[in-house]
Design a protein around this motif. Structure first.
Motif, PDB file in Angstrom:
ATOM      1  N   LYS A   1       0.919  -1.117  -0.090  1.00  0.00           N
ATOM      2  CA  LYS A   1      -0.012   0.069  -0.013  1.00  0.00           C
ATOM      3  C   LYS A   1       0.975   1.231  -0.048  1.00  0.00           C
ATOM      4  N   ALA A   2       1.843   1.215   0.776  1.00  0.00           N
ATOM      5  CA  ALA A   2       2.869   2.314   0.883  1.00  0.00           C
ATOM      6  C   ALA A   2       3.434   2.627  -0.490  1.00  0.00           C
ATOM      7  N   MET A   3       3.679   1.672  -1.198  1.00  0.00           N
ATOM      8  CA  MET A   3       4.410   1.642  -2.535  1.00  0.00           C
ATOM      9  C   MET A   3       3.324   1.974  -3.711  1.00  0.00           C
ATOM     10  N   GLY A   4       2.036   1.974  -3.491  1.00  0.00           N
ATOM     11  CA  GLY A   4       1.042   2.332  -4.434  1.00  0.00           C
ATOM     12  C   GLY A   4       0.876   0.838  -5.045  1.00  0.00           C
ATOM     13  N   LEU A   5       1.167  -0.267  -4.758  1.00  0.00           N
ATOM     14  CA  LEU A   5       1.176  -1.498  -5.313  1.00  0.00           C
ATOM     15  C   LEU A   5      -0.011  -2.604  -4.787  1.00  0.00           C
ATOM     16  N   ASP A   6      -0.734  -2.038  -3.900  1.00  0.00           N
ATOM     17  CA  ASP A   6      -1.905  -2.695  -3.477  1.00  0.00           C
ATOM     18  C   ASP A   6      -2.853  -2.820  -4.692  1.00  0.00           C
ATOM     19  N   TYR A   7      -3.751  -3.722  -4.726  1.00  0.00           N
ATOM     20  CA  TYR A   7      -4.449  -3.903  -5.860  1.00  0.00           C
ATOM     21  C   TYR A   7      -5.502  -2.787  -6.101  1.00  0.00           C
TER      22      TYR A   7
END
Length: 408
Positions: A116-122
């Protein structure tokens, strides 16, 4: 699709772009398998090089691209382009979004909070590319009390009972080979390809979730079934099998061999080879479980037989009797084995700074018409950063500013 893949033609997954944010084995090897099948893989790592780049360095003390890369990195990252990026910066996250807009799959073996912190959550990925497939690999899976814990292959081996039943009662032993990592990577690649097939029908993306613990449970499951239903409470017994016999590693005049007899036909052939035909009516050896329970006797007889023969002589007699057996090799002997060499399993690949080509294992399955291929060595640190960013539409001045800001 081409009738054959000769190494220059496109593979099955040609036209698929995968962003690989993986580290170590489970994520990177998943992406490597997809790359072997023809997908374009972009490996994203830290500006200074991710820690897994330098595990088991070939030339200790050397820098990136000077042989300082590790053996594991060379295997896991063939067929990939290399991009350095700090996705924890606002500018870096903007680059990630632009990359995601061009991608089909994102592979990341990171905890949910880090994703989530990296913007890689779905949710973040789907907002940019609605049909994106997110392949996540974690230690324990998402949703349970251990979801945020970190873990490696050995942790999963230990937690399912595998290490406990390996070795001896006074010392549990994990496997030297990271079978949980490789199993998770392979299952994740399988799931990713299934998701890509489903997307052709529905036009929708989804999450493919692999976990070290779930892989270890799957591979060790039948032992747990036995424990649950029979309450056997087994303990480690070295190299012997508790389920059949003879099944053990025994010493020869000049080395060691593994002998495995499972099932009545193999036991009959073994007993006749040993000159112990009367054991065929011995109640101690009436079936596989009984032979496992009395395996120490069978191992001792096999050991007495083997110690009077060289490894070559013992294996020749066992093969003539059609009893499964093989030599216990050192790593160097494995490299020198005639069959391994003639099958062409290990592909020699050069890499800057290495003292010689690295023997990279090919994709461990072969397709007759559209085989997977290893086309390129692993990238040196940031090797393709400029070309990837240029293709995304960034100018030379913008790329220079990214470097000045420490983003790439």
């Amino acid at each position: 699709m081409a009738e054959q893949n000769d190494g220059n033609s496109q593979g099955i997954l040609a036209g698929i772009r995968v962003l690989d944010f993986g580290r170590y084995i489970a994520g990177p090897y998943c992406a490597a398998l997809l790359g072997d099948m023809g997908a374009e893989i972009i490996r994203i790592e830290k500006r200074e090089g991710s820690e897994d780049r330098f595990v088991q360095p070939i030339v200790p003390g050397a820098g990136p691209g000077e042989g300082g890369e590790g053996a594991m990195f060379l295997q896991m990252n063939r067929n990939k382009k290399g991009l350095t990026l700090d996705p924890m910066t606002e500018t870096g996250r903007g680059i990630v979004r632009r990359l995601v807009a061009t991608a089909d799959v994102v592979v990341a073996n990171l905890p949910p909070s880090t994703l989530k912190a990296m913007g890689l959550d779905y949710e973040s990925l789907a907002a940019v590319k609605p049909d994106i497939i997110l392949t996540t690999v974690s230690a324990f899976g998402h949703g349970g009390p251990y979801s945020e814990r970190t873990g490696f292959d050995g942790v999963a081996q230990s937690m399912v009972g595998a290490a406990y039943l390996t070795g001896y009662p006074d010392e549990p032993v994990k496997s030297y080979a990271p079978w949980v990592d490789f199993g998770t990577a392979s299952l994740s690649a399988f799931g990713t390809m299934a998701a890509l097939m489903e997307r052709q029908k529905s036009g929708k993306g989804q999450i493919v979730e692999g976990a070290l613990l779930s892989t270890a449970l799957a591979y060790f499951n039948f032992h747990l079934i036995e424990q649950q239903l029979r309450q056997t409470d087994r303990v480690a017994i070295g190299n012997r099998s508790p389920y059949a016999g003879p099944a053990d590693i025994v010493r020869t005049k000049d080395g060691w061999i593994l002998v495995q007899a499972i099932g009545a036909p193999l036991f009959k052939r073994w007993a006749r080879l040993m000159g112990e035909d009367h054991w065929l009516t011995d109640p101690r050896f009436k079936d596989d479980l009984a032979r496992g329970d009395n395996g120490a006797v069978l191992s001792e007889r096999t050991a007495r037989w083997a110690e009077t023969r060289t490894t070559e002589e013992a294996l020749a007699e066992l093969e003539k009797a059609r009893i499964p057996a093989g030599p216990v090799y050192t790593p160097q002997q494995a490299l020198d084995d005639r069959h391994i060499r003639e099958m062409g399993y290990l592909r020699p690949l050069d890499f800057p700074g290495l003292p010689g080509p690295a023997p990279i294992m090919e994709t461990p399955l072969r397709l007759s018409r559209t085989p997977a291929t290893i086309r390129e060595r692993a990238p040196v640190l940031g090797e393709h950063t400029d070309s990837i960013l240029t293709e995304l539409g960034y100018s030379a001045d913008e790329i220079a500013s990214f470097r000045a800001e420490g983003v790439v």
